[in-house]
Design a protein around this motif. Structure first.
Motif, short mmCIF file in Angstrom:
data_model
loop_
_atom_site.label_atom_id
_atom_site.label_comp_id
_atom_site.label_asym_id
_atom_site.label_seq_id
_atom_site.Cartn_x
_atom_site.Cartn_y
_atom_site.Cartn_z
N LEU A 173 49.31 16.22 -36.05
CA LEU A 173 50.05 17.29 -35.39
C LEU A 173 50.13 18.53 -36.28
CD1 LEU A 173 52.93 15.30 -33.68
CD2 LEU A 173 50.91 16.28 -32.62
N GLY A 174 50.32 18.32 -37.56
CA GLY A 174 50.35 19.45 -38.50
C GLY A 174 49.00 20.14 -38.60
N GLN A 175 47.93 19.35 -38.56
CA GLN A 175 46.59 19.94 -38.59
C GLN A 175 46.32 20.76 -37.34
OE1 GLN A 175 43.89 16.73 -39.29
NE2 GLN A 175 44.63 16.36 -41.37
N THR A 176 46.81 20.29 -36.21
CA THR A 176 46.68 21.04 -34.97
C THR A 176 47.43 22.35 -35.05
OG1 THR A 176 46.49 18.95 -33.75
CG2 THR A 176 47.01 20.92 -32.47
N LEU A 177 48.64 22.30 -35.61
CA LEU A 177 49.43 23.51 -35.79
C LEU A 177 48.73 24.48 -36.75
CD1 LEU A 177 51.98 25.17 -35.31
CD2 LEU A 177 53.06 23.87 -37.15
N LEU A 178 48.17 23.94 -37.84
CA LEU A 178 47.45 24.79 -38.80
C LEU A 178 46.26 25.45 -38.13
CD1 LEU A 178 46.92 25.89 -41.63
CD2 LEU A 178 45.70 23.77 -42.15
N LEU A 179 45.52 24.71 -37.33
CA LEU A 179 44.38 25.29 -36.62
C LEU A 179 44.83 26.41 -35.68
CD1 LEU A 179 41.35 25.23 -36.01
CD2 LEU A 179 41.85 23.51 -34.26
N ARG A 180 45.94 26.21 -35.02
CA ARG A 180 46.47 27.22 -34.11
C ARG A 180 46.92 28.47 -34.86
NH1 ARG A 180 50.22 25.71 -29.06
NH2 ARG A 180 49.98 27.71 -28.03
N VAL A 181 47.58 28.27 -36.00
CA VAL A 181 48.02 29.40 -36.82
C VAL A 181 46.81 30.16 -37.36
CG1 VAL A 181 49.21 30.01 -38.96
CG2 VAL A 181 50.26 28.41 -37.40
N LEU A 182 45.81 29.44 -37.85
CA LEU A 182 44.61 30.08 -38.36
C LEU A 182 43.90 30.86 -37.26
CD1 LEU A 182 43.16 27.30 -40.69
CD2 LEU A 182 44.34 29.40 -41.36
N GLY A 183 43.90 30.33 -36.06
CA GLY A 183 43.30 31.03 -34.94
C GLY A 183 44.01 32.33 -34.63
N SER A 184 45.34 32.33 -34.72
CA SER A 184 46.07 33.56 -34.45
C SER A 184 45.93 34.58 -35.57
CB SER A 184 47.55 33.25 -34.19
OG SER A 184 48.16 32.77 -35.35
N MET A 185 45.51 34.13 -36.75
CA MET A 185 45.28 35.04 -37.87
C MET A 185 43.85 35.57 -37.89
SD MET A 185 47.19 32.83 -40.85
CE MET A 185 46.53 33.77 -42.18
N GLY A 186 43.00 35.04 -37.04
CA GLY A 186 41.59 35.44 -37.04
C GLY A 186 40.80 34.74 -38.12
N ALA A 187 41.22 33.54 -38.49
CA ALA A 187 40.59 32.81 -39.59
C ALA A 187 39.69 31.68 -39.12
CB ALA A 187 41.66 32.26 -40.53
N THR A 188 39.40 31.61 -37.83
CA THR A 188 38.47 30.60 -37.33
C THR A 188 37.22 31.32 -36.83
OG1 THR A 188 39.36 30.67 -35.08
CG2 THR A 188 40.37 29.10 -36.61
N PRO A 189 36.11 30.61 -36.72
CA PRO A 189 34.89 31.27 -36.23
C PRO A 189 35.06 31.91 -34.85
CG PRO A 189 34.34 29.16 -37.20
CD PRO A 189 35.84 29.23 -37.16
N ALA A 190 35.80 31.26 -33.98
CA ALA A 190 35.98 31.81 -32.63
C ALA A 190 36.90 33.03 -32.62
CB ALA A 190 36.54 30.74 -31.71
N SER A 191 37.89 33.06 -33.49
CA SER A 191 38.85 34.16 -33.47
C SER A 191 38.51 35.29 -34.44
CB SER A 191 40.26 33.64 -33.79
OG SER A 191 40.31 33.15 -35.11
N SER A 192 37.55 35.08 -35.33
CA SER A 192 37.25 36.12 -36.32
C SER A 192 36.59 37.34 -35.68
CB SER A 192 36.34 35.55 -37.42
OG SER A 192 35.11 35.16 -36.88
#
Length: 125
Positions: free
Chosen positions: A87-106
């Protein structure tokens, strides 16, 4: 349900602002020019290291991103320490996505242009 509004920077990049200027005429977005800065003093050493890593890897983060960066730093430090569950990893992925730190959100992140000093500026006041 209507799709979410496109940020002005993304509209400029895609050309949508030029195709339909009336849609963006009355829209303003805050301009934050202050950098992300140093980590808060209350972060633990592993969390502060994660903060510095985000600051280096994500140059578009600025002072308005300090809150979400601290959340991401805490979660990242727990993951490094092998204390983060699914669950924490899912939250981290979501937070990274909102920061533009994932390939899809960058692709939505706007990297600030480096300021280049013009040598002729010293002659013109």
């Amino acid at each position: 349900m209507a799709p979410p509004r496109k940020p002005l920077a993304q509209a400029r990049l895609s050309g949508a602002i030029y195709k339909n200027p009336q849609r963006y005429r009355e829209r303003y977005e805050p301009l934050v020019s202050e950098p992300l800065g140093e980590p808060p003093v209350w972060l633990k050493p592993l969390e502060a290291d994660a903060w510095q890593d985000f600051r280096i890897r994500l140059p578009w983060l600025n002072k308005s991103h300090r809150g979400i960066t601290s959340i991401a730093a805490c979660l990242q430090a727990r993951m490094v320490a092998d204390e983060l569950g699914v669950l924490g990893q899912t939250l981290l992925l979501r937070v990274l996505g909102s920061m533009g730190a994932t390939p899809a959100s960058s692709r939505f992140a706007v990297v600030p242009e480096p300021e280049i000093e013009d040598p002729a500026d010293k002659y013109f006041c």
